[in-house]
Structure formats: structure tokens, C-alpha cells
Design a protein around this motif. Structure first.
Motif, PDB file in Angstrom:
ATOM      1  N   GLN A 105       5.483 -13.072 -10.333  1.00 53.11           N
ATOM      2  CA  GLN A 105       5.726 -13.073  -8.896  1.00 53.11           C
ATOM      3  C   GLN A 105       6.931 -13.938  -8.547  1.00 53.11           C
ATOM      4  OE1 GLN A 105       2.385 -14.372  -6.565  1.00 53.11           O
ATOM      5  NE2 GLN A 105       3.265 -13.670  -4.640  1.00 53.11           N
ATOM      6  N   LEU A 106       7.071 -15.086  -9.216  1.00 54.96           N
ATOM      7  CA  LEU A 106       8.207 -15.961  -8.973  1.00 54.96           C
ATOM      8  C   LEU A 106       9.510 -15.268  -9.348  1.00 54.96           C
ATOM      9  CD1 LEU A 106       9.342 -18.730  -8.206  1.00 54.96           C
ATOM     10  CD2 LEU A 106       8.951 -19.464 -10.577  1.00 54.96           C
ATOM     11  N   ALA A 107       9.515 -14.606 -10.504  1.00 57.79           N
ATOM     12  CA  ALA A 107      10.724 -13.901 -10.929  1.00 57.79           C
ATOM     13  C   ALA A 107      11.098 -12.810  -9.930  1.00 57.79           C
ATOM     14  CB  ALA A 107      10.522 -13.299 -12.313  1.00 57.79           C
ATOM     15  N   LEU A 108      10.106 -12.075  -9.442  1.00 57.09           N
ATOM     16  CA  LEU A 108      10.377 -11.016  -8.465  1.00 57.09           C
ATOM     17  C   LEU A 108      10.906 -11.578  -7.163  1.00 57.09           C
ATOM     18  CD1 LEU A 108       7.329  -8.671  -9.092  1.00 57.09           C
ATOM     19  CD2 LEU A 108       9.724  -8.002  -9.248  1.00 57.09           C
ATOM     20  N   SER A 109      10.457 -12.760  -6.785  1.00 59.55           N
ATOM     21  CA  SER A 109      10.916 -13.352  -5.529  1.00 59.55           C
ATOM     22  C   SER A 109      12.401 -13.707  -5.576  1.00 59.55           C
ATOM     23  CB  SER A 109      10.094 -14.601  -5.200  1.00 59.55           C
ATOM     24  OG  SER A 109      10.414 -15.687  -6.068  1.00 59.55           O
ATOM     25  N   LYS A 110      12.934 -13.885  -6.791  1.00 62.24           N
ATOM     26  CA  LYS A 110      14.341 -14.265  -6.952  1.00 62.24           C
ATOM     27  C   LYS A 110      15.240 -13.073  -7.282  1.00 62.24           C
ATOM     28  CE  LYS A 110      13.162 -18.892  -8.706  1.00 62.24           C
ATOM     29  NZ  LYS A 110      13.287 -19.821  -9.864  1.00 62.24           N
ATOM     30  N   ALA A 111      14.634 -11.938  -7.611  1.00 62.53           N
ATOM     31  CA  ALA A 111      15.407 -10.794  -8.094  1.00 62.53           C
ATOM     32  C   ALA A 111      16.239 -10.152  -6.995  1.00 62.53           C
ATOM     33  CB  ALA A 111      14.478  -9.756  -8.704  1.00 62.53           C
ATOM     34  N   LYS A 112      17.443  -9.731  -7.371  1.00 61.75           N
ATOM     35  CA  LYS A 112      18.274  -8.922  -6.478  1.00 61.75           C
ATOM     36  C   LYS A 112      18.132  -7.434  -6.805  1.00 61.75           C
ATOM     37  CE  LYS A 112      21.805 -12.352  -5.360  1.00 61.75           C
ATOM     38  NZ  LYS A 112      23.275 -12.665  -5.369  1.00 61.75           N
ATOM     39  N   VAL A 113      17.751  -7.143  -8.054  1.00 60.13           N
ATOM     40  CA  VAL A 113      17.523  -5.768  -8.481  1.00 60.13           C
ATOM     41  C   VAL A 113      16.203  -5.740  -9.251  1.00 60.13           C
ATOM     42  CG1 VAL A 113      18.346  -3.835  -9.893  1.00 60.13           C
ATOM     43  CG2 VAL A 113      19.987  -5.248  -8.628  1.00 60.13           C
ATOM     44  N   VAL A 114      15.382  -4.742  -8.949  1.00 61.55           N
ATOM     45  CA  VAL A 114      14.106  -4.553  -9.634  1.00 61.55           C
ATOM     46  C   VAL A 114      14.051  -3.115 -10.123  1.00 61.55           C
ATOM     47  CG1 VAL A 114      11.588  -4.476  -9.375  1.00 61.55           C
ATOM     48  CG2 VAL A 114      12.913  -6.287  -8.238  1.00 61.55           C
ATOM     49  N   ILE A 115      13.631  -2.924 -11.371  1.00 64.08           N
ATOM     50  CA  ILE A 115      13.444  -1.566 -11.871  1.00 64.08           C
ATOM     51  C   ILE A 115      12.016  -1.407 -12.354  1.00 64.08           C
ATOM     52  CG2 ILE A 115      14.487  -2.227 -14.088  1.00 64.08           C
ATOM     53  CD1 ILE A 115      15.339   0.808 -14.295  1.00 64.08           C
ATOM     54  N   GLU A 116      11.356  -0.422 -11.777  1.00 65.46           N
ATOM     55  CA  GLU A 116       9.971  -0.110 -12.133  1.00 65.46           C
ATOM     56  C   GLU A 116       9.893   1.337 -12.603  1.00 65.46           C
ATOM     57  OE1 GLU A 116       7.484  -0.364  -8.684  1.00 65.46           O
ATOM     58  OE2 GLU A 116       8.777   0.927  -7.483  1.00 65.46           O
ATOM     59  N   ASN A 117       8.825   1.652 -13.317  1.00 65.07           N
ATOM     60  CA  ASN A 117       8.669   3.025 -13.776  1.00 65.07           C
ATOM     61  C   ASN A 117       8.226   3.944 -12.653  1.00 65.07           C
ATOM     62  OD1 ASN A 117       8.511   4.809 -16.334  1.00 65.07           O
ATOM     63  ND2 ASN A 117       6.639   5.270 -15.217  1.00 65.07           N
ATOM     64  N   GLY A 118       7.270   3.465 -11.836  1.00 64.13           N
ATOM     65  CA  GLY A 118       6.735   4.307 -10.773  1.00 64.13           C
ATOM     66  C   GLY A 118       5.740   5.319 -11.311  1.00 64.13           C
ATOM     67  N   GLY A 119       5.346   6.240 -10.471  1.00 60.07           N
ATOM     68  CA  GLY A 119       4.393   7.264 -10.876  1.00 60.07           C
ATOM     69  C   GLY A 119       3.004   6.731 -11.148  1.00 60.07           C
ATOM     70  N   GLY A 120       2.683   5.545 -10.604  1.00 62.57           N
ATOM     71  CA  GLY A 120       1.383   4.939 -10.808  1.00 62.57           C
ATOM     72  C   GLY A 120       1.296   4.071 -12.043  1.00 62.57           C
ATOM     73  N   TYR A 121       2.388   3.946 -12.781  1.00 63.86           N
ATOM     74  CA  TYR A 121       2.383   3.225 -14.054  1.00 63.86           C
ATOM     75  C   TYR A 121       2.374   1.715 -13.874  1.00 63.86           C
ATOM     76  CZ  TYR A 121       3.664   2.399 -18.963  1.00 63.86           C
ATOM     77  OH  TYR A 121       3.691   1.997 -20.273  1.00 63.86           O
ATOM     78  N   ASP A 122       3.080   1.226 -12.884  1.00 58.21           N
ATOM     79  CA  ASP A 122       3.247  -0.223 -12.694  1.00 58.21           C
ATOM     80  C   ASP A 122       3.188  -0.590 -11.214  1.00 58.21           C
ATOM     81  OD1 ASP A 122       5.621   1.091 -12.149  1.00 58.21           O
ATOM     82  OD2 ASP A 122       6.781   0.070 -13.697  1.00 58.21           O
ATOM     83  N   ASP A 123       2.114  -0.194 -10.567  1.00 56.52           N
ATOM     84  CA  ASP A 123       1.975  -0.416  -9.127  1.00 56.52           C
ATOM     85  C   ASP A 123       1.980  -1.888  -8.738  1.00 56.52           C
ATOM     86  OD1 ASP A 123       1.904   2.270  -8.557  1.00 56.52           O
ATOM     87  OD2 ASP A 123      -0.283   2.392  -8.457  1.00 56.52           O
ATOM     88  N   PHE A 124       1.673  -2.769  -9.684  1.00 56.19           N
ATOM     89  CA  PHE A 124       1.649  -4.188  -9.351  1.00 56.19           C
ATOM     90  C   PHE A 124       3.017  -4.684  -8.894  1.00 56.19           C
ATOM     91  CE2 PHE A 124       3.188  -4.386 -13.652  1.00 56.19           C
ATOM     92  CZ  PHE A 124       3.985  -5.517 -13.708  1.00 56.19           C
ATOM     93  N   ILE A 125       4.092  -4.029  -9.344  1.00 60.76           N
ATOM     94  CA  ILE A 125       5.436  -4.419  -8.904  1.00 60.76           C
ATOM     95  C   ILE A 125       5.547  -4.289  -7.393  1.00 60.76           C
ATOM     96  CG2 ILE A 125       7.868  -3.736  -8.936  1.00 60.76           C
ATOM     97  CD1 ILE A 125       7.324  -5.095 -11.462  1.00 60.76           C
TER      98      ILE A 125
END
Length: 311
Positions: A89-109
Motif C-alpha cells: 500500500q505504501l509503494a502504491l501511494s508513491k507510484a506515478k505509474v501502476v500496471i496491473e493485469n486486470g480481468g479479476g486477477y489482481d483486484d487488490f491493486i
């Protein structure tokens, strides 16, 4: 093939983000399964990737201009049972770009981004792919095994990094073009498999490799009830298990393409049946093996498939 509600990458109880600190989070500094660490510039763009597959692709394009954190980085970790951490969560709070798989694979992002009120540029690989569920079926969300999709993702990464660091936008675009050129031999290898083995039957344990096998013109004979149950963590019915095992005892398939990252008693029976029948087993994974980059990993996968079929 799971829907967004079935066996996503992170099975998070409720919406609380007071999660298990230190559970699997690691910065991309060579310990995440990628081939090597690279220097990071002081003003590097902070990027978070849901898995080290996407983290490595970002590094191929961003070089020392990106500081990448891959949330899933352990090749022995079952991604479907991963629990995100407060470090994530800390890393995501600092990110300028985020890449997720989507399609229900990584909804926690998405859950954590909403919690952080993040303004990061988010790349959803499934959305970029344009793939949808077939009529009457379910989406195969494992799009990183589809090389034309990965080329599109590379372009999206370059564009997002260019927005975050306009001074280096041309470099990101050039690096993406170089990366895409290196994908072409993989497509050529698939075309060779299709030429030499198109129409031949294979078995799987989960849908993970299907984009690769379908590009090679191969026909999956595994009962859908088997692969869906395994992917969703359910027990396979005795009838379906016997039907699946008969593919190998009856030598109805040329190879078993086996997801080694989520093995269990029932998939072990399938692997044992294939080996007992002298049928080649091709192990695949969902994240990068330690010490490999995306291109080397995928080259090994396609070569192993071709070798198995040539026997």
C-alpha cells in the motif's frame, strides 16, 4: 478461467487494508526474479507492478529512469492466494505509474489505489489487450502469454512513463520499439509450432498457457470442468478426474502443459499419469523464475513446448 469473483490474484477478506506487513513485497533490485539489478536515477519514476512479469517489462522500457516495485515476486508463490501488505500500500501511494493485469486477477491493486486516492497512471493489461470472454465462456486473463498483447502493453508503458517524465519520453518510446522487436522471434517460434504440429492435442492443468498453445495451433483436450476447478481451488469430481487421466493413459495428447506454480494432489495425479505414459510434461509458471527476464523466460517456454511436441 476465473471471473473477477473467482480466485483473483489476491484473496482479501473484506476491504480492510490493515494487512500482513512484509508479506512478499519487494523492490525490483534483482531479488524479484528478474535477471539482474540496474542502477536507478535519483529522479526515477516510481512504478508499481502487480507481478514481476510486468515489473520486468517496465524495466526493459524505462531502464534507470524507473524505480519499480513488483508486488508478486516469488516464483514459488501461488499468485491466486497472495495477500497484499501495508508495504504494498505504501509503494502504491508513491507510484506515478501502476500496471496491473486486470480481468479479476489482481483486484487488490484497485482497492488499494482507491484507499490511497491515488492519481497514478494505471495500465490495465486486459483492457489494453482488448480481449473479452468468448460467447458462453469466461475470459482467459493470462494475457502475458499473448505476445501481440504484450507489444500493446509495451506501448502503453512507454506512453505512461512519457507523461510522468516528458524529458525522457523519446527514450521510452525507442526502448519500447526495441522490446517489441524482440517479441517477434517468439511469434515466429509459435508459427513454426503451428506449421509442424497444428491440430495436435495437448492437456493442461490451468488456462495459464492457452494463448501460447493456441497461437501454436494446438488443441486443448482437458475437460473444462477440470481446469476451472483447479484454477478456482475447488475439488475435481471423480468422474472429471478419471476423464482427464484417461487422456494420458490412452495417449490421446502429445504433451501436458502444467502450471507448476499451483500444483496439488489432483494435478500431481495428472502429471504422474503423463509421465507413466511417456508423455512430455512442459512446466510453466505465472511469474518470472529467479534470474530470468521476460523475454528469456518466454523463449524457454516456447522452446520447451516445441521440443516436447517434436519427441
Amino acid at each position: 478461467m476465473p471471473t473477477p469473483s473467482s480466485r483473483p490474484l489476491a484473496l482479501i477478506a473484506g476491504v480492510s487494508l490493515a494487512l500482513l506487513a512484509g508479506c512478499g513485497s519487494s523492490s525490483d533490485s534483482g531479488s524479484d526474479g528478474s535477471a539482474s539489478a540496474s542502477p536507478v536515477a535519483a529522479d526515477a519514476v516510481p512504478v508499481v507492478a502487480s507481478t514481476n512479469v510486468y515489473g520486468d517489462i517496465v524495466k526493459q522500457i524505462g531502464g534507470d529512469k524507473v524505480d519499480v516495485t513488483s508486488i508478486i515476486s516469488d516464483p514459488d508463490q501461488d499468485p491466486h492466494s497472495y495477500e497484499a501488505s501495508t508495504q504494498n500500500q505504501l509503494a502504491l501511494s508513491k507510484a506515478k505509474v501502476v500496471i496491473e493485469n486486470g480481468g479479476g486477477y489482481d483486484d487488490f491493486i484497485d482497492r488499494m489505489l482507491k484507499s490511497n486516492n491515488s492519481s497514478a497512471e494505471v495500465i490495465d493489461a486486459v483492457e489494453v489487450s482488448g480481449k473479452t470472454a468468448p460467447k458462453g465462456g469466461e475470459l482467459n486473463e493470462h494475457v502475458w502469454y499473448d505476445y501481440p498483447t504484450v507489444a500493446k502493453i509495451a506501448d502503453s508503458i512507454a506512453a505512461a512513463l512519457g507523461k510522468a517524465d516528458s524529458a525522457d519520453a523519446a527514450t521510452f518510446t525507442k526502448n519500447a520499439e526495441t522490446f517489441k522487436a524482440k517479441l517477434k522471434p517468439l511469434e515466429t517460434k509459435e508459427a513454426d509450432i503451428k506449421k509442424n504440429h497444428g491440430g495436435e492435442a495437448i492437456g493442461i492443468t490451468e488456462p495459464v498457457p492457452l494463448y501460447m498453445t493456441e497461437a501454436g495451433g494446438l488443441v486443448n483436450k482437458t475437460p473444462e470442468e477440470f481446469s476451472e476447478a483447479i484454477e478456482e481451488g475447488d475439488d475435481v469430481s471423480p468422474k472429471t478426474l478419471q476423464e482427464t487421466l484417461s487422456l494420458y493413459s490412452g495417449k490421446q495428447v502429445k504433451a501436458l502443459v502444467y502450471n507448476a506454480q499451483t500444483s496439488g494432489p489432483q494435478t500431481q495425479k495428472v502429471e504422474d499419469a503423463a509421465k507413466a505414459a511417456g508423455i512430455s510434461v512442459v512446466p510453466v509458471t505465472e511469474t518470472l523464475p529467479k534470474g530470468e527476464d521476460y523475454l528469456g523466460w518466454m523463449t524457454s517456454n516456447v522452446d520447451a513446448l516445441a521440443s516436447a511436441l517434436d519427441k
